[in-house]
Design a protein around this motif. Structure first.
Motif, PDB file in Angstrom:
ATOM      1  N   SER A  18     -34.683   7.818 -28.321  1.00 36.17           N
ATOM      2  CA  SER A  18     -33.601   6.687 -28.334  1.00 36.17           C
ATOM      3  C   SER A  18     -32.786   7.151 -29.046  1.00 36.17           C
ATOM      4  N   ASN A  46     -34.831   4.496 -24.375  1.00 37.38           N
ATOM      5  CA  ASN A  46     -35.770   3.573 -24.227  1.00 37.38           C
ATOM      6  C   ASN A  46     -34.728   2.113 -23.134  1.00 37.38           C
ATOM      7  N   TYR A  65     -41.041   9.465 -26.461  1.00 40.02           N
ATOM      8  CA  TYR A  65     -39.592   8.019 -25.986  1.00 40.02           C
ATOM      9  C   TYR A  65     -38.817   9.119 -26.479  1.00 40.02           C
TER      10      TYR A  65
END
Length: 121
Positions: free
Chosen positions: A86, A57, A84
């Motif tokens: 993070s 991120n 993704y």
């Protein structure tokens, strides 16, 4: 004989995460490429054409959301699955906003990393 090694790109500015992921994934037979920023992302990804992308991120300079959206707007790259990842508590929302196929919360264990990659590759 053709080289059938699967390729993965990891975009993360944390060198420790890159080295751990690199080691684990190479052990599993992946060809691993790492970048500590997402500048010229379409050129980099086009040059490698990976099977999977891991996207942080907080990657400099544009950030993971913009970087992922850029890839998803590019016809030749939009079908490459993006995971993704993070430490942000809103990761599910961020991944969805970015257009990523799935997400992985940091800190993660290595079994989880492998499981998530196997769901998209």
């Amino acid at each position: 004989m053709t080289d059938t090694k699967r390729k993965i790109i990891i975009f993360d500015d944390d060198e420790d995460i890159l080295s751990i992921c690199n080691y684990i994934l190479e052990e599993k037979g992946w060809e691993v490429y790492t970048f500590t920023d997402c500048n010229t992302i379409t050129e980099r990804v086009s040059g490698i054409m990976p099977d999977v992308i891991l996207m942080d991120n907080w990657i400099p300079d544009a950030g993971g959301i913009i970087a992922t959206q850029t890839l998803k707007k590019t016809d030749t790259l939009k079908s490459i699955p993006v995971i993704y990842f993070s430490a942000n508590s809103d990761i599910q929302l961020l991944a969805s906003h970015a257009g990523a196929e799935t997400y992985l919360a940091k800190p993660f264990d290595l079994d989880e990393l492998e499981r998530i990659i196997s769901t998209v590759s």
